[in-house]
Design a protein around this motif. Structure first.
Motif, PDB file in Angstrom:
ATOM      1  N   LYS A   1       0.733  -1.237  -0.127  1.00 18.67           N
ATOM      2  CA  LYS A   1       0.105  -0.172  -0.075  1.00 18.67           C
ATOM      3  C   LYS A   1       0.829   1.130  -0.019  1.00 18.67           C
ATOM      4  CE  LYS A   1      -4.012  -1.920   2.577  1.00 18.67           C
ATOM      5  NZ  LYS A   1      -4.427  -2.095   3.671  1.00 18.67           N
ATOM      6  N   ASP A   2       0.300   2.547   0.283  1.00 22.01           N
ATOM      7  CA  ASP A   2       1.011   3.568  -0.051  1.00 22.01           C
ATOM      8  C   ASP A   2       1.402   4.189   1.417  1.00 22.01           C
ATOM      9  OD1 ASP A   2      -1.522   4.278   0.685  1.00 22.01           O
ATOM     10  OD2 ASP A   2      -1.770   6.080  -0.797  1.00 22.01           O
ATOM     11  N   THR A   3       1.067   3.218   2.474  1.00 22.65           N
ATOM     12  CA  THR A   3       1.054   3.689   4.002  1.00 22.65           C
ATOM     13  C   THR A   3       1.399   2.348   4.819  1.00 22.65           C
ATOM     14  OG1 THR A   3      -0.035   4.819   5.728  1.00 22.65           O
ATOM     15  CG2 THR A   3      -1.363   3.321   4.230  1.00 22.65           C
ATOM     16  N   LEU A   4       2.253   2.676   5.681  1.00 28.50           N
ATOM     17  CA  LEU A   4       2.401   1.660   6.560  1.00 28.50           C
ATOM     18  C   LEU A   4       1.206   1.414   7.822  1.00 28.50           C
ATOM     19  CD1 LEU A   4       6.257   2.560   7.542  1.00 28.50           C
ATOM     20  CD2 LEU A   4       5.175   0.838   5.768  1.00 28.50           C
ATOM     21  N   GLY A   5       1.366   0.386   8.546  1.00 27.02           N
ATOM     22  CA  GLY A   5       0.282   0.311   9.569  1.00 27.02           C
ATOM     23  C   GLY A   5      -0.483  -1.083   9.277  1.00 27.02           C
ATOM     24  N   GLY A   6      -0.619  -1.322   8.261  1.00 24.54           N
ATOM     25  CA  GLY A   6      -1.619  -2.838   7.919  1.00 24.54           C
ATOM     26  C   GLY A   6      -2.824  -2.489   8.263  1.00 24.54           C
ATOM     27  N   HIS A   7      -3.175  -3.396   9.373  1.00 28.16           N
ATOM     28  CA  HIS A   7      -4.591  -3.457  10.011  1.00 28.16           C
ATOM     29  C   HIS A   7      -5.113  -2.195  10.813  1.00 28.16           C
ATOM     30  CE1 HIS A   7      -4.798  -8.277   9.399  1.00 28.16           C
ATOM     31  NE2 HIS A   7      -4.575  -7.479   8.141  1.00 28.16           N
ATOM     32  N   THR A   8      -3.863  -1.677  11.223  1.00 22.93           N
ATOM     33  CA  THR A   8      -4.051  -0.252  11.939  1.00 22.93           C
ATOM     34  C   THR A   8      -4.570   0.922  10.812  1.00 22.93           C
ATOM     35  OG1 THR A   8      -2.509  -0.998  13.417  1.00 22.93           O
ATOM     36  CG2 THR A   8      -3.077   1.079  13.517  1.00 22.93           C
ATOM     37  N   ALA A   9      -5.933   1.056  10.875  1.00 21.48           N
ATOM     38  CA  ALA A   9      -6.185   2.279   9.770  1.00 21.48           C
ATOM     39  C   ALA A   9      -6.976   3.104  10.673  1.00 21.48           C
ATOM     40  CB  ALA A   9      -7.105   1.485   8.638  1.00 21.48           C
ATOM     41  N   VAL A  10      -7.005   4.233  10.042  1.00 21.43           N
ATOM     42  CA  VAL A  10      -7.646   5.547  10.785  1.00 21.43           C
ATOM     43  C   VAL A  10      -8.799   5.971   9.825  1.00 21.43           C
ATOM     44  CG1 VAL A  10      -6.006   7.298  10.483  1.00 21.43           C
ATOM     45  CG2 VAL A  10      -7.778   7.371  12.636  1.00 21.43           C
ATOM     46  N   TYR A  11      -9.675   6.423  10.339  1.00 26.03           N
ATOM     47  CA  TYR A  11     -10.772   7.276   9.588  1.00 26.03           C
ATOM     48  C   TYR A  11     -11.092   8.643  10.136  1.00 26.03           C
ATOM     49  CZ  TYR A  11     -15.111   8.961   7.311  1.00 26.03           C
ATOM     50  OH  TYR A  11     -15.963   9.579   6.726  1.00 26.03           O
ATOM     51  N   HIS A  12     -11.037   9.672   9.708  1.00 25.49           N
ATOM     52  CA  HIS A  12     -11.350  10.992  10.307  1.00 25.49           C
ATOM     53  C   HIS A  12     -12.619  11.186   9.830  1.00 25.49           C
ATOM     54  CE1 HIS A  12      -7.310  11.695  12.053  1.00 25.49           C
ATOM     55  NE2 HIS A  12      -7.080  11.216  10.922  1.00 25.49           N
ATOM     56  N   ASP A  13     -13.401  11.461  10.978  1.00 26.52           N
ATOM     57  CA  ASP A  13     -15.116  11.599  10.733  1.00 26.52           C
ATOM     58  C   ASP A  13     -14.886  13.137  10.136  1.00 26.52           C
ATOM     59  OD1 ASP A  13     -17.484  12.492  10.591  1.00 26.52           O
ATOM     60  OD2 ASP A  13     -17.902  12.335  12.846  1.00 26.52           O
ATOM     61  N   PRO A  14     -15.401  13.412   8.849  1.00 19.07           N
ATOM     62  CA  PRO A  14     -15.191  14.734   8.464  1.00 19.07           C
ATOM     63  C   PRO A  14     -16.115  15.914   9.232  1.00 19.07           C
ATOM     64  CG  PRO A  14     -16.458  13.104   6.840  1.00 19.07           C
ATOM     65  CD  PRO A  14     -16.066  12.390   7.975  1.00 19.07           C
ATOM     66  N   ALA A  15     -17.335  15.315  10.028  1.00 21.02           N
ATOM     67  CA  ALA A  15     -18.048  16.051  10.528  1.00 21.02           C
ATOM     68  C   ALA A  15     -17.469  16.579  11.655  1.00 21.02           C
ATOM     69  CB  ALA A  15     -19.352  15.546  10.844  1.00 21.02           C
ATOM     70  N   THR A  16     -16.632  15.892  12.592  1.00 16.76           N
ATOM     71  CA  THR A  16     -16.076  16.383  13.873  1.00 16.76           C
ATOM     72  C   THR A  16     -14.715  16.361  13.837  1.00 16.76           C
ATOM     73  OG1 THR A  16     -16.209  14.108  14.647  1.00 16.76           O
ATOM     74  CG2 THR A  16     -18.068  15.341  15.259  1.00 16.76           C
ATOM     75  N   GLY A  17     -13.887  15.780  12.836  1.00 12.09           N
ATOM     76  CA  GLY A  17     -12.529  15.718  12.764  1.00 12.09           C
ATOM     77  C   GLY A  17     -12.083  14.490  13.676  1.00 12.09           C
ATOM     78  N   THR A  18     -12.875  13.659  14.357  1.00 10.62           N
ATOM     79  CA  THR A  18     -12.500  12.760  15.277  1.00 10.62           C
ATOM     80  C   THR A  18     -11.782  11.572  14.599  1.00 10.62           C
ATOM     81  OG1 THR A  18     -14.340  13.409  16.382  1.00 10.62           O
ATOM     82  CG2 THR A  18     -13.136  11.442  17.454  1.00 10.62           C
ATOM     83  N   PRO A  19     -10.608  11.000  15.054  1.00 10.04           N
ATOM     84  CA  PRO A  19     -10.310   9.979  14.419  1.00 10.04           C
ATOM     85  C   PRO A  19     -10.917   8.690  15.127  1.00 10.04           C
ATOM     86  CG  PRO A  19      -8.591  10.831  16.063  1.00 10.04           C
ATOM     87  CD  PRO A  19      -9.939  11.634  16.044  1.00 10.04           C
ATOM     88  N   ILE A  20     -11.295   7.751  13.969  1.00  9.72           N
ATOM     89  CA  ILE A  20     -12.041   6.549  14.473  1.00  9.72           C
ATOM     90  C   ILE A  20     -11.041   5.331  13.903  1.00  9.72           C
ATOM     91  CG2 ILE A  20     -13.761   5.083  14.070  1.00  9.72           C
ATOM     92  CD1 ILE A  20     -15.467   7.512  13.387  1.00  9.72           C
TER      93      ILE A  20
END
Ligand SMILES: *[C@@H]1O[C@H](CO)[C@@H](O)[C@H](O)[C@H]1NC(C)=O
Ligand SMILES: *[C@@H]1O[C@H](CO)[C@@H](O)[C@H](O)[C@H]1NC(C)=O
Ligand SMILES: *[C@@H]1O[C@H](CO)[C@@H](O)[C@H](O)[C@H]1NC(C)=O
Ligand SMILES: *[C@@H]1O[C@H](CO)[C@@H](O)[C@H](O)[C@H]1NC(C)=O
Length: 466
Positions: A65-84
């Motif tokens: 992939k173009d990033t490290l971390g494998g199964h450690t992925a994060v999604y930033h909620d666009p409404a609150t900016g909170t990382p999930i």
């Protein structure tokens, strides 16, 4: 839930990944020399690359992939900016492994976020509530988890951080070999099973028939200690576990070749290895990495190992491993209720049989994420749940997947017969063969901190003599 929606979400994700620019190791030269080439930049491979650099070795890390971390992925909620966090939810305290996070300049002071949710038990095949299902009372659940933890701890040195001290055939405790369903009955711990299933064991699939030692890898002592408040489930203060891999990426710099996979190799006992690596961007440009050692940090499935020209003695061991495929993601749908966890439950589980569970292909549950009002982790038959009144609102709204992650082949295992016949010893004997070593979940438990400690034990052997 028609599967084409999942397919199209995956396709979309894949096209975002391919659009990224190439850089890294192979940008400057077609041939690279390193002490160790590491294949796969997930929790195990990324940690190994840092460890090797810290121990004075030169390293090449190849990541598809173009990033490290494998199964450690994060999604930033666009409404609150909170990382999930998607996939890996926390680092479970284990030995001194938080030192790695600290060494990368990331704090482990944060705690995993546990939202207080109302549970709904739903048959995801029909969307109907499972009337009369009663979850175990907390007191019974915690008592049973403690009994399970006591057993995990009794055998902990045989199983964690890997099988380094696994007993020889003939001396393997029967508790570890028996199907987990028998273990549950023997120790009277069925009240613990719904919690284990919801946490991680659902990914094992037909887990009641799997040897208990693999359940103790899938829901290992560090995780259960965290569930019982006896160990930390840590996250950085920012909440994003992926922060660690951003720091690792900065540290490793051009030692990482992103968006690339091995396509061919030669491996020798005496002269090390060379691995041809092909980029999925850059018009499929190839480069060759010559190294003294190869460290495989991806699942050693037949497909993944095809470029490594396995000898029969190697493929005969690796191809015996069985896996289940695990997906994780986030779903949006306005019909799902705020503050609710919808658990996939078989009607036969009512009123209180904690030994029957849906088998793959299955969706485990939807959990409200306690953030934006329509954001839940994971997916199933929402149309059916609306029709039966479990979910409230319009079934017409589109199901949206802000994140859908294929975790690929997980929870490697063999049968009790294979274990009795010395499988673990044969698996361990692959280490070092043809200058090749293995790390990653197929050789231990899939928890980040366990993988790091596994590397701490393995890697001194890998660099011996170089
Ligand atoms: C984390 O905790 C340590 C020790 O308690 C403290 O020294 C440090 O400042 C904390 N870091 C953050 C980012 O809160
Ligand atoms: C098994 O555990 C349950 C609590 O989950 C308890 O009520 C019951 O007495 C136990 N049975 C035996 C035989 O220990
Ligand atoms: C890279 O290597 C693969 C496998 O050896 C080969 O099929 C492919 O044509 C090569 N790509 C280029 C651009 O040479
Ligand atoms: C469904 O939504 C309506 C309108 O928002 C509300 O009045 C009703 O109480 C809800 N029913 C359930 C079961 O949540």
């Amino acid at each position: 839930m028609p599967s084409f929606k999942i397919q199209s979400a995956v396709g979309l994700l894949a096209s975002f990944l391919v659009a990224e620019a190439a850089a890294g190791l192979c940008a400057k030269a077609d041939t690279v020399e390193r002490d160790v080439v590491v294949i796969g930049g997930g929790a195990a491979g990324a940690h190994a690359a840092v460890w090797l650099r810290d121990h004075g070795k030169t390293v090449a890390l190849v990541e598809k992939k173009d990033t490290l971390g494998g199964h450690t992925a994060v999604y930033h909620d666009p409404a609150t900016g909170t990382p999930i966090n998607v996939g890996v939810q926390a680092w479970m305290e284990y030995k001194d492994t938080f030192d790695f996070v600290t060494r990368m300049g990331v704090s482990t002071n944060g705690s995993m976020h546990f939202a207080a949710l109302t549970s709904q038990y739903v048959d995801f095949q029909t969307g109907r509530p499972v009337d009369g299902y009663v979850a175990p009372a907390d007191a019974a659940k915690f008592a049973a988890l403690q009994v399970y933890l006591d057993a995990c701890e009794k055998y902990e040195d045989m199983l964690l951080p890997g099988f380094f001290k696994f007993p020889p055939p003939g001396q393997i405790p029967e508790d570890l070999l028996m199907p987990f369903g028998d273990f549950v009955a023997k120790h009277n711990i069925s009240a613990a099973v719904p919690q284990l299933w919801q946490s991680t064991v659902q990914g094992v699939g037909d887990f009641m028939h799997v040897p208990t030692m693999y359940i103790m890898q899938a829901s290992p002592a560090p995780m259960v200690r965290a569930l019982l408040g006896k160990g930390a489930a840590a996250v950085p203060p920012s909440g994003s576990l992926h922060e660690l891999y951003e720091r690792v990426a900065d540290f490793l710099g051009d030692d990482v070749q992103y968006s690339s996979q091995a396509v061919a190799s030669t491996r020798t006992e005496a002269d090390g290895v060379s691995v041809v690596v092909q980029s999925s961007v850059d018009d499929g440009k190839n480069c060759t990495i010559h190294a003294k050692r190869l460290l495989i940090a991806i699942e050693p499935t037949a497909a993944n190992m095809a470029p490594f020209d396995l000898e029969p003695a190697e493929s005969d061991v690796l191809n015996r491993l069985g896996y289940t495929t695990v997906y994780a993601g986030i779903v949006r749908h306005p019909a799902l209720k705020v503050g609710t966890s919808y658990g996939n439950t078989l009607p036969g589980a009512a009123p209180a049989d904690y030994t029957v569970y849906p088998l793959p292909a299955q969706v485990g549950r939807f959990d409200y994420l306690d953030m934006t009002s329509d954001m839940f982790s994971f997916t199933a038959t929402i149309e059916d749940m609306v029709a039966t009144g479990v979910a409230n609102g319009s079934a017409q709204a589109p199901v949206e997947f802000p994140v859908f992650a294929d975790h690929g082949m997980m929870h490697s295992r063999v049968s009790a017969e294979e274990l009795r016949a010395g499988f673990i010893q044969r698996q361990l004997s692959l280490q070092g063969r043809r200058s090749t070593w293995y790390t990653g979940a197929a050789f231990t438990s899939a928890f980040s901190t366990v993988l790091w400690e596994y590397n701490n034990v393995l890697l001194p052997d890998v660099i011996k003599g170089i």
